[in-house]
Scaffold this motif. Sequence first.
Motif, PDB file in Angstrom:
ATOM      1  N   ALA A 187      67.696  -4.249 104.595  1.00 42.76           N
ATOM      2  CA  ALA A 187      67.206  -3.308 103.580  1.00 42.76           C
ATOM      3  C   ALA A 187      66.658  -2.077 104.298  1.00 42.76           C
ATOM      4  O   ALA A 187      65.705  -2.182 105.060  1.00 42.76           O
ATOM      5  CB  ALA A 187      66.120  -3.953 102.726  1.00 42.76           C
ATOM      6  N   CYS A 188      67.282  -0.930 104.060  1.00 50.29           N
ATOM      7  CA  CYS A 188      66.896   0.299 104.752  1.00 50.29           C
ATOM      8  C   CYS A 188      66.199   1.297 103.841  1.00 50.29           C
ATOM      9  O   CYS A 188      65.569   2.248 104.323  1.00 50.29           O
ATOM     10  CB  CYS A 188      68.123   0.971 105.365  1.00 50.29           C
ATOM     11  SG  CYS A 188      69.021  -0.065 106.554  1.00 50.29           S
ATOM     12  N   HIS A 189      66.297   1.101 102.512  1.00 51.56           N
ATOM     13  CA  HIS A 189      65.774   2.081 101.571  1.00 51.56           C
ATOM     14  C   HIS A 189      65.004   1.377 100.461  1.00 51.56           C
ATOM     15  O   HIS A 189      64.946   0.150 100.395  1.00 51.56           O
ATOM     16  CB  HIS A 189      66.907   2.940 101.020  1.00 51.56           C
ATOM     17  CG  HIS A 189      67.731   3.583 102.090  1.00 51.56           C
ATOM     18  ND1 HIS A 189      67.310   4.700 102.780  1.00 51.56           N
ATOM     19  CD2 HIS A 189      68.941   3.242 102.620  1.00 51.56           C
ATOM     20  CE1 HIS A 189      68.224   5.029 103.681  1.00 51.56           C
ATOM     21  NE2 HIS A 189      69.218   4.160 103.600  1.00 51.56           N
ATOM     22  N   ALA A 190      64.431   2.164  99.564  1.00 51.94           N
ATOM     23  CA  ALA A 190      63.479   1.632  98.600  1.00 51.94           C
ATOM     24  C   ALA A 190      64.097   0.718  97.559  1.00 51.94           C
ATOM     25  O   ALA A 190      63.442  -0.208  97.079  1.00 51.94           O
ATOM     26  CB  ALA A 190      62.751   2.790  97.904  1.00 51.94           C
ATOM     27  N   LEU A 191      65.347   0.953  97.174  1.00 52.87           N
ATOM     28  CA  LEU A 191      65.973   0.192  96.102  1.00 52.87           C
ATOM     29  C   LEU A 191      66.926  -0.865  96.647  1.00 52.87           C
ATOM     30  O   LEU A 191      67.558  -0.656  97.684  1.00 52.87           O
ATOM     31  CB  LEU A 191      66.752   1.125  95.170  1.00 52.87           C
ATOM     32  CG  LEU A 191      65.918   2.070  94.305  1.00 52.87           C
ATOM     33  CD1 LEU A 191      66.832   3.071  93.605  1.00 52.87           C
ATOM     34  CD2 LEU A 191      65.085   1.302  93.287  1.00 52.87           C
TER      35      LEU A 191
END
Length: 491
Positions: A279-283
């Motif tokens: 997971a690299c981003h907020a969503l």
Amino acid sequence: MLAEPPRSMDPADQSATATRSVLAPFYETLVRQDETGALHPALATAWTSSADGLRWRFAIRPGLRFHDGTNCDAAAVAASLRRLIDPKAALAGSGIFREIISSVEQEAGDVVVTLRHPYAEILPLLSVTQAAIVSPRAAARGDLGRHADGTGPFVFVAWRQGKDVRAARNPAYWGPAPALDRLRWVWSPEPSVLNMALQTGDADIVDPLAPVFARLYAPGERGATVAQVRRAPGAALFWAALNTKLPPLDDSRVRRALGLAIDRDALVAGLLHGFGRPACHALTPDIAGARSCAPGEARAHLAQARALLAEAGHGSGFTIAVAVQEPEEPIAEALQAMWRGIGVTLEIRRQEAGVWVQSAFAPPEAKRRAGTGMIITSWSAPFIADLQLRPLYASVSAAPAGANLGFFSDDAVDAAINAVAEERDPAIRRQTLDDLQARLDAQAPILPLYNADTVYGVRRGVEGVTALRDGEIIVAGASLAEAALPAGGAP
């Protein structure tokens, strides 16, 4: 067989994935989502909305009855939804509904839901377990928390504390009759116990099956003769919340440097045995408009991280403390090793559940005194954009009021979350979400780590078991082949 007992038989008074799996055979919602996220009629046969998106009319399926024998008509459905938004009811899972739904009324055979403001994801929201329709008579009786009463294909039989939950086929169910005549849920917190129950046949279904045991059921292994491992992209998001009020974490360059020094691919390989996604981003990736990890982004970029730390005046490194519970301690140990490469020392404070909750949700001054710089945790993220973002990033969600554990505050982010919630044009929503994710990437108040897959074990001969995107296991449609274990095993 589950890893924890249910928390309530009242669908609106819980928010746990395991509990939802137990409740699913008892209850139904106006609309339902399948494992792909597609919406289908359930207790409502059709729906329409006003041009402004504020009034939603649902046609209620005729001839429905609750398990207690009372009619499940438009009046009963309206009463159930009004209970959901009643602040006096104080239901654990109802807060978001009160913020969105203004009123619920019966009009002939329809139910009319009026919103406080346009809400783009109202149909997916009404499909979640908390919005399940309950018997008004059971709710008035006051024992719904102990005795489930809905319209589902199975009726509640008993909940024996510390032992099991039992269900029997609903002979008056409006839809296809279940193949099984009974269900029984048991639980254990020990992954090894769940695995052994699957191997011995004491359980027909085990959820979750720890990734470390999954290899035992690979083709060619002895376990493959008795059971199979199933996996689905899961909703469990693991992340590290950084204390944006505590130096040097109050500098976004420092926070970004910590993120750049994480090898998320290694976390998935080492901690999840490959059963997950970086997971690299907020969503989470299942949200329309979510950013995925770009090629190479999930690997560590130590040179860039060191450069950012030097620019922020911390080229010689620093020490921060993290509060974790036992299950998340391996994550902290992995980050501890990774951050040594940029001169950052991570002090791990393992705490039992009650103490950890106090540490995690402490206000800024208390965390400053304790020197708590980071919290590692996880949740089963809903597949609704604003419901993923608001609890973790909105100013009003700052601890102790909510799960914004690092006290992040940004007016532009708050406004964008509200805009996403209300915008019904898909193209505009995507652009707003993209801009919002870019802003959060630059600020890095939370370091997303990985999404864990839903991994569960199913005995050979058991068919019709599926997993929803939120990790809920659906067993109401299960059947047993002649060669399978006797019906009525422990899911």
